[in-house]
Design a protein around this motif. Structure first.
Motif: not given
Length: 538
Positions: A271, A273, A357, A367
């Motif tokens: 992921h 960010l 998160r 995000y």
């Protein structure tokens, strides 16, 4: 086919976008492409072998040249400019620990120098041959490349030390397991190389560094065979695994390694960010890692690396939309990119991502989702290929890495980049420096800096001298801030001059005594860890 004078497979390349070329020219000026030496140019310089005939040893010029260098910057420019260093007099390809034992005994009896070789990926000068009146034998472990035993109840797997990363994972995956050790050199680096240089994989946050994965093994030394059995834990005196970990071929040759493996994960995702600035990003990841969440990866790029990576990615229209969104969310100039990996069972993965998160958002994180993370994962081992492309455009590149406790992370990162700029300024040259934190710990972090500059005119000598000054200046900055000489690449010859700053006099004397114990005739990989002719070499 693997390149002889660059990184990786010659069928793989990294093309630069027009925006990336413009960025390089704006920051560094035009590159200076030159004429590369040919392989035949270098083969013609290989001298006659000094070794007598032996059924296990090959003495042809091609094999000897192939084992003479690794992938350090010094190795790189020697190949490119045709400055041949000393080469081994012969190369052996043993197929068992017994044959390694036979070769070491032969070398010890005849006072030959021995240099272990496997994947050839060292970027710290582990593989170069000294100038010596003694013959030099390279022992190539690439045929010790299979899974020897898998103990499923104990989750222990024993491999030949020459097994490369893809073959490790393929053989384990067939049984439902993974080692989870993924250094950037994964395609070519080997089990034995990981152990003897104390390697760290990109997902060490979940699986651990190689010292957590190495359970035991077999090392053949000039004075005998050291067998380290596997036990889950022990208080039976000092841990003999530490004699092998980081030994860099000075005490002997690791031929078998038993490693702690894990079942294949049910879920894995990466992921992206963004943070508005470095300080908020560093505070966030420090707080997160100190909570010890079940994540597999935290990789934080500073503003310079974030900008560089987004430029290298191309896709200008998509990046433009992303930047407008990030600016609206408060992440404009100075933004820093964090890659976050989640590797676990589905339930744990959902919980870990949700909590990560939540905490990161308190520090201003935006995000972005998994698209950039999936792209990173698909290209995670292609970074070194960029060096080939830059060279063709007339630019040189190198990396320097360390680790330090949290209070010194930002000051040292800035000092390393500034030290590089200070080295090039008197030459009227600029350097593009950028950094990421690739391995985070509750106590501190690794620091991985990359440097790009225009290749100097004049061939090998001026480029080698400039690189030496760069390494010395950055090493001095690292020492001044209490950092280690290497977090993941090892010491080799390139960092040996700075090891005493970290180990101290008594520590260096202890290493020297261990060398004398395992290798009384000083045949094993001289000049690595302990400098030739230095105060600890005798």
């Amino acid at each position: 086919m693997r390149r002889w004078n660059g990184w990786g497979d010659d069928a793989t390349s990294m093309d630069l976008s027009e925006a990336a070329s413009v960025m390089l020219n704006a920051r560094l000026g035009p590159g200076r492409p030159g004429r590369d030496a040919t392989r035949n140019d270098l083969l013609a310089q290989v001298p006659a072998s000094r070794l007598p005939p032996h059924p296990l040893i090959q003495t042809d010029a091609a094999n000897r040249f192939a084992m003479a260098m690794g992938e350090s910057f010094a190795d790189w420019i020697r190949k490119r400019f045709g400055a041949l260093p000393p080469v081994p007099d012969g190369v052996a390809f043993p197929e068992s620990s017994e044959q390694v034992r036979e070769l070491i005994d032969l070398a010890n009896a005849n006072n030959w120098i021995v240099i272990p070789f496997a994947g050839g990926t060292s970027v710290a000068g582990h593989l170069d041959c000294p100038r010596s009146e003694r013959p030099i034998l390279s022992i190539n472990l690439s045929r010790l490349c299979r899974l020897l035993h898998l103990d499923k109840p104990s989750q222990l797997a024993t491999f030949g030390a020459g097994t490369p990363g893809p073959l490790v994972e393929a053989q384990l995956r067939a049984h439902g397991y993974t080692l989870g050790h993924f250094p950037q050199s994964f395609e070519y680096s080997t089990v034995g190389g990981w152990v003897v240089t104390r390697s760290s994989g990109q997902q060490s946050l979940r699986y651990g560094r190689i010292e957590q994965l190495f359970a035991g093994g077999k090392m053949e030394s000039p004075v005998g065979t050291l067998i380290i059995p596997t036990v889950p834990a022990a208080s039976a005196g000092p841990d003999l695994r530490e004699l092998v970990l980081g030994s860099e071929g000075r005490f002997g040759i690791l031929t078998e390694a038993t490693l702690r493996v894990s079942p294949l994960p049910e879920h894995e995702s990466f992921h992206a960010l963004f943070f508005p600035d470095w300080d908020s990003a560093a505070s966030a990841v420090r707080e997160l890692v100190q909570r010890k969440p079940p994540l597999s990866l935290l990789r934080l790029s500073n503003a310079q690396e974030t900008e560089t990576n987004l430029t290298l990615a191309g896709h200008a229209r998509l990046i433009g939309w992303l930047q407008r969104y990030l600016s609206w969310r408060g992440c404009g100039k100075g933004q820093c990119l964090l890659m976050l990996g989640v590797t676990a069972d589905n339930r744990t993965a959902r919980h870990a991502l949700r909590e990560a998160r939540r905490l990161l958002a308190l520090h201003g994180a935006v995000y972005i989702g998994t698209a950039m993370g999936a792209k990173w994962a698909a290209n995670r081992f292609k970074g070194p290929y960029l060096r080939n492309t830059l060279w063709d455009l007339g630019y040189s590149a190198d990396t320097i890495e360390t680790a330090v406790d949290w209070p010194q992370v930002k000051p040292l990162m800035l000092a390393m980049e500034q030290a590089a700029r200070d080295v090039f300024a008197p030459c009227g040259e600029r350097v593009h420096a950028f950094t990421h934190l690739s391995h985070l710990y509750p106590q501190g972090s690794s620091i991985y800096s990359q440097f790009v500059w225009a290749t100097a005119a004049g061939g090998f000598a001026p480029n080698f001298e400039r690189w030496q000054r760069l390494k010395a200046a950055v090493a001095a900055a690292i020492a001044a801030h209490g950092g280690t000489v290497s977090h993941q690449h090892g010491v080799g010859r390139d960092h040996a001059a700075h090891l005493a700053d970290e180990k101290g006099a008594l520590g260096m004397a202890t290493l020297a005594e261990l060398c004398r114990h395992f290798d009384p005739k000083k045949i094993m990989n001289p000049g690595k860890l302990l400098q030739d002719g230095g105060p600890w070499a005798s």
